[in-house]
Design a protein around this motif. Structure first.
Motif, PDB file in Angstrom:
ATOM      1  N   THR A  49     -11.060  20.353 -10.923  1.00 29.78           N
ATOM      2  CA  THR A  49     -10.466  20.342 -12.357  1.00 29.78           C
ATOM      3  C   THR A  49     -11.045  20.970 -12.328  1.00 29.78           C
ATOM      4  O   THR A  49     -12.327  21.488 -13.098  1.00 29.78           O
ATOM      5  CB  THR A  49     -10.869  19.010 -12.481  1.00 29.78           C
ATOM      6  N   PRO A  99     -13.647  19.091 -16.170  1.00 30.01           N
ATOM      7  CA  PRO A  99     -14.156  17.976 -16.151  1.00 30.01           C
ATOM      8  C   PRO A  99     -15.159  17.537 -17.171  1.00 30.01           C
ATOM      9  O   PRO A  99     -15.911  19.001 -18.036  1.00 30.01           O
ATOM     10  CB  PRO A  99     -14.911  17.879 -14.702  1.00 30.01           C
ATOM     11  N   ARG A 149       3.679  16.732 -11.130  1.00 35.16           N
ATOM     12  CA  ARG A 149       2.525  16.446 -12.197  1.00 35.16           C
ATOM     13  C   ARG A 149       1.250  16.811 -12.048  1.00 35.16           C
ATOM     14  O   ARG A 149       0.541  16.405 -10.627  1.00 35.16           O
ATOM     15  CB  ARG A 149       2.361  15.046 -13.163  1.00 35.16           C
ATOM     16  N   GLN A 150       0.485  17.646 -12.674  1.00 41.04           N
ATOM     17  CA  GLN A 150      -1.045  17.861 -12.635  1.00 41.04           C
ATOM     18  C   GLN A 150      -1.532  18.373 -13.740  1.00 41.04           C
ATOM     19  O   GLN A 150      -1.037  18.101 -14.823  1.00 41.04           O
ATOM     20  CB  GLN A 150      -1.497  18.952 -11.755  1.00 41.04           C
ATOM     21  N   ILE A 151      -3.042  18.257 -13.202  1.00 40.39           N
ATOM     22  CA  ILE A 151      -4.096  17.998 -14.769  1.00 40.39           C
ATOM     23  C   ILE A 151      -4.435  19.450 -15.374  1.00 40.39           C
ATOM     24  O   ILE A 151      -4.245  19.871 -16.623  1.00 40.39           O
ATOM     25  CB  ILE A 151      -5.582  17.295 -14.210  1.00 40.39           C
ATOM     26  N   ASP A 152      -4.409  20.552 -14.934  1.00 36.09           N
ATOM     27  CA  ASP A 152      -4.221  21.885 -15.694  1.00 36.09           C
ATOM     28  C   ASP A 152      -2.627  22.789 -15.314  1.00 36.09           C
ATOM     29  O   ASP A 152      -2.785  21.755 -14.694  1.00 36.09           O
ATOM     30  CB  ASP A 152      -5.427  22.846 -14.145  1.00 36.09           C
ATOM     31  N   VAL A 198       2.528  19.244 -16.740  1.00 35.33           N
ATOM     32  CA  VAL A 198       1.283  19.574 -17.258  1.00 35.33           C
ATOM     33  C   VAL A 198       0.487  17.473 -17.518  1.00 35.33           C
ATOM     34  O   VAL A 198       1.735  18.012 -18.682  1.00 35.33           O
ATOM     35  CB  VAL A 198       0.722  20.726 -17.709  1.00 35.33           C
ATOM     36  N   ARG A 232      -3.169  15.321 -18.032  1.00 35.06           N
ATOM     37  CA  ARG A 232      -4.129  14.480 -17.970  1.00 35.06           C
ATOM     38  C   ARG A 232      -4.201  13.148 -18.862  1.00 35.06           C
ATOM     39  O   ARG A 232      -3.966  12.938 -19.298  1.00 35.06           O
ATOM     40  CB  ARG A 232      -5.349  15.663 -19.203  1.00 35.06           C
ATOM     41  N   SER A 239      -5.162   4.927 -12.265  1.00 35.08           N
ATOM     42  CA  SER A 239      -4.105   5.414 -12.284  1.00 35.08           C
ATOM     43  C   SER A 239      -2.414   4.385 -11.389  1.00 35.08           C
ATOM     44  O   SER A 239      -1.256   5.084 -11.278  1.00 35.08           O
ATOM     45  CB  SER A 239      -4.180   6.308 -11.254  1.00 35.08           C
TER      46      SER A 239
END
Length: 240
Positions: free
Chosen positions: A32, A35, A149-152, A167, A169, A199
């Motif tokens: 990430t 963080p 889906r991804q955080i960044d 995207v 978070r 999750s």
């Protein structure tokens, strides 16, 4: 004693909070980009292989290692356990329990990402809750709409045709996930069996919507000490 915590999970954050003010530090792999701050000295980035990790242990006079990495970070875990055994350093893995299906779940267990194409029909909309690191293993899902889906934010285009990034978070509530899956007209959910309450909301949402889930099984466990809770890990630290 100088304890090294290999982090990247919610459990690692709880450990850092509980061990605030002690002679301990946290290492994050850098998956990430930004963080959240931790209450212990923190390094970010890879070690540079086994030799780099051994140099780090020596340079920082590490006397014990607590591995709280992701359940699917099997390469890091196996390497760490081996090196600690060779150096006679106390080592423990904190591995949260895997998810198990309950009434109403429509799970199909698979061993590898590449097996997904055998179960998902063409024309389906597939939501990948597996992160970007293994995304290319789904390249055989041609003819489906793939949402990862991804955080960044992505650094480049989707690696194969028919896919798109989303995207977001965490944490995501069950209501959030139900609304998202409905808006996207998701037909299939694909996840790794990471375990953990935070999750699991996507699994609850899939159950409520009656969506089928492809559940990627965890990698085989090695022969090293393991506990399944933060409390047990802290008890191990207290006994060092």
């Amino acid at each position: 004693m100088t304890l090294l915590i290999l982090g990247g999970t919610g459990e690692a954050r709880h450990l850092a909070e509980a061990l605030r003010g002690t002679d301990a530090m946290v290492s994050l792999a850098g998956a990430t980009r930004a963080p959240a701050d931790l209450p212990l000295p923190t390094r970010i980035g890879r070690f540079g292989g086994a030799a780099g990790f051994e140099r780090f242990l020596q340079d920082h006079a590490i006397t014990a290692v607590l591995d709280a990495t992701h359940p699917f970070a099997q390469g890091i875990t196996a390497r760490t356990a081996r090196i600690c055994a060779e150096r006679q350093l106390p080592y423990l893995q904190l591995l949260r329990p895997a998810w198990t299906p309950v009434a109403g779940d429509r799970w199909t267990q698979i061993a590898r990402e590449e097996e997904a194409a055998a179960h998902i029909p063409k024309g389906a909309t597939v939501f990948l809750g597996t992160g970007r690191q293994t995304l290319e293993r789904f390249a055989n899902l041609t003819g489906r709409r793939i949402i990862c889906r991804q955080i960044d934010p992505p650094e480049g285009p989707f690696p194969f045709a028919g896919g798109e990034f989303l995207v977001g978070r965490p944490p995501f509530s069950v209501a959030d996930e139900v609304a998202l899956f409905s808006r996207l007209s998701v037909d299939w959910l694909v996840v790794k069996n990471a375990g953990g309450a935070m999750s699991a909301t996507k699994l609850t949402a899939a159950r409520q919507l009656g969506l089928p889930v492809l559940m990627i099984a965890r990698p085989a466990q090695g022969d090293w000490p393991v506990v399944s809770s933060v409390d047990a890990a802290l008890a191990w630290v207290a006994g060092l």
